[in-house]
Enzyme design. Structure first.
Site, PDB file in Angstrom:
ATOM      1  N   HIS A 128       7.099   3.185  12.979  1.00  0.00           N
ATOM      2  CA  HIS A 128       6.275   2.864  14.154  1.00  0.00           C
ATOM      3  C   HIS A 128       6.755   3.642  15.386  1.00  0.00           C
ATOM      4  CE1 HIS A 128       5.706  -1.257  12.080  1.00  0.00           C
ATOM      5  NE2 HIS A 128       4.554  -0.657  12.003  1.00  0.00           N
ATOM      6  N   LYS A 156      -3.186 -14.461   9.857  1.00  0.00           N
ATOM      7  CA  LYS A 156      -2.142 -13.764   9.097  1.00  0.00           C
ATOM      8  C   LYS A 156      -0.842 -14.522   9.284  1.00  0.00           C
ATOM      9  CE  LYS A 156      -2.779  -8.731   8.753  1.00  0.00           C
ATOM     10  NZ  LYS A 156      -2.273  -7.457   9.294  1.00  0.00           N
ATOM     11  N   ARG A 174       0.180   6.939   6.357  1.00  0.00           N
ATOM     12  CA  ARG A 174       1.265   7.280   5.452  1.00  0.00           C
ATOM     13  C   ARG A 174       0.708   7.939   4.195  1.00  0.00           C
ATOM     14  NH1 ARG A 174       3.574   1.404   6.303  1.00  0.00           N
ATOM     15  NH2 ARG A 174       1.322   1.233   6.480  1.00  0.00           N
ATOM     16  N   SER A 187       6.888  -2.315   7.191  1.00  0.00           N
ATOM     17  CA  SER A 187       7.547  -3.553   7.601  1.00  0.00           C
ATOM     18  C   SER A 187       7.771  -4.441   6.381  1.00  0.00           C
ATOM     19  CB  SER A 187       6.686  -4.297   8.628  1.00  0.00           C
ATOM     20  OG  SER A 187       6.533  -3.525   9.787  1.00  0.00           O
TER      21      SER A 187
HETATM   22  P1  ADP Z   1      -1.162  -3.444  10.681  1.00  0.00           P
HETATM   23  O1  ADP Z   1      -0.782  -4.829  10.215  1.00  0.00           O
HETATM   24  O2  ADP Z   1      -2.190  -3.431  11.761  1.00  0.00           O
HETATM   25  O3  ADP Z   1      -1.438  -2.455   9.589  1.00  0.00           O
HETATM   26  P2  ADP Z   1       1.487  -2.399  11.158  1.00  0.00           P
HETATM   27  O4  ADP Z   1       2.365  -3.022  12.162  1.00  0.00           O
HETATM   28  O5  ADP Z   1       1.878  -2.517   9.735  1.00  0.00           O
HETATM   29  O6  ADP Z   1       0.074  -2.950  11.484  1.00  0.00           O
HETATM   30  O7  ADP Z   1       1.298  -0.860  11.486  1.00  0.00           O
HETATM   31  C1  ADP Z   1       0.832  -0.418  12.711  1.00  0.00           C
HETATM   32  C2  ADP Z   1       0.512   1.060  12.627  1.00  0.00           C
HETATM   33  O8  ADP Z   1       1.670   1.804  12.324  1.00  0.00           O
HETATM   34  C3  ADP Z   1      -0.483   1.421  11.524  1.00  0.00           C
HETATM   35  O9  ADP Z   1      -1.291   2.474  11.984  1.00  0.00           O
HETATM   36  C4  ADP Z   1       0.378   1.895  10.399  1.00  0.00           C
HETATM   37  O10 ADP Z   1      -0.323   2.792   9.558  1.00  0.00           O
HETATM   38  C5  ADP Z   1       1.457   2.609  11.187  1.00  0.00           C
HETATM   39  N1  ADP Z   1       2.699   2.715  10.436  1.00  0.00           N
HETATM   40  C6  ADP Z   1       3.424   1.731   9.876  1.00  0.00           C
HETATM   41  N2  ADP Z   1       4.519   2.225   9.258  1.00  0.00           N
HETATM   42  C7  ADP Z   1       4.475   3.559   9.445  1.00  0.00           C
HETATM   43  C8  ADP Z   1       5.301   4.653   9.036  1.00  0.00           C
HETATM   44  N3  ADP Z   1       6.373   4.455   8.297  1.00  0.00           N
HETATM   45  N4  ADP Z   1       4.950   5.899   9.411  1.00  0.00           N
HETATM   46  C9  ADP Z   1       3.821   6.091  10.147  1.00  0.00           C
HETATM   47  N5  ADP Z   1       2.989   5.115  10.539  1.00  0.00           N
HETATM   48  C10 ADP Z   1       3.314   3.867  10.206  1.00  0.00           C
END
Ligand code: ADP
Length: 161
Positions: A17, A41, A90, A128
């Site tokens: 992130h 959620k 990703r 995450s």
């Molecule tokens: P959501 O529950 O809305 O998918 P996340 O908190 O999991 O939210 O992710 C928020 C954003 O960060 C999303 O666009 C996700 O694709 C991106 N993201 C999460 N992990 C990574 C990573 N390792 N590399 C690049 N982008 C990431």
């Protein structure tokens, strides 16, 4: 002044992130990280905890602020006068869901555009969910999250026993 929103659950924030947030900041003057408060959620961390961790790990990044929203992202964006969403991509597995969301948001408000940044190769496996799994089993997570978040994860799983 250009402004972008980086929305997400951030349960918890990872180096993946942070990479997207920093790269978004190179493209836009102002970046608002918007944390989703979603009642339907279930999250490991409360909204307050997720916001606190993000504020801590982005405190030295000028032009980056952390906020939260519930309900529709496009409604929040109107409120803060923003039109650009930045999301990280990703693998192919992210694509369908991300495309659906981008199309839906654009349908709801045609002023809103979504921009995708390709994940850095070294974080392309990082999520995450994976971090929580490893932490719950006592594995090393220092390559995945900043020390402040690592500590919070350790405490969370200690609390839960
Ligand atoms: P959501 O529950 O809305 O998918 P996340 O908190 O999991 O939210 O992710 C928020 C954003 O960060 C999303 O666009 C996700 O694709 C991106 N993201 C999460 N992990 C990574 C990573 N390792 N590399 C690049 N982008 C990431």
């Amino acid at each position: 002044m250009t402004k972008a929103i980086v929305p997400g659950s951030f349960d918890p924030v990872t180096f993946g992130h942070l990479d997207i947030i920093q790269r978004a900041k190179r493209l836009f003057d102002q970046v608002i990280v918007a944390v989703l408060e979603n009642q339907s959620k279930t999250f490991l961390f409360s909204l307050e905890e997720r916001v606190e961790m993000l504020r801590e790990v982005t405190k030295d990044l000028p032009g980056v602020s952390v906020d939260f929203f519930s309900g529709l992202l496009v409604t929040y964006m109107k409120k803060v006068n923003a039109r650009v969403i930045v999301r990280g991509l990703r693998a192919l597995s992210d694509y369908e869901y991300e495309l659906q969301m981008a199309l839906t948001n654009h349908e709801l408000d045609e002023e809103v555009e979504t921009i995708f940044l390709a994940s850095s190769a070294r974080y392309s496996f990082l999520s995450s969910r994976m971090v929580k799994e490893v932490a719950s089993m006592g594995g090393r997570i220092s390559d995945f999250v900043p020390p402040f978040v690592e500590e919070k994860l350790r405490n969370k799983f200690k609390e839960r026993g």
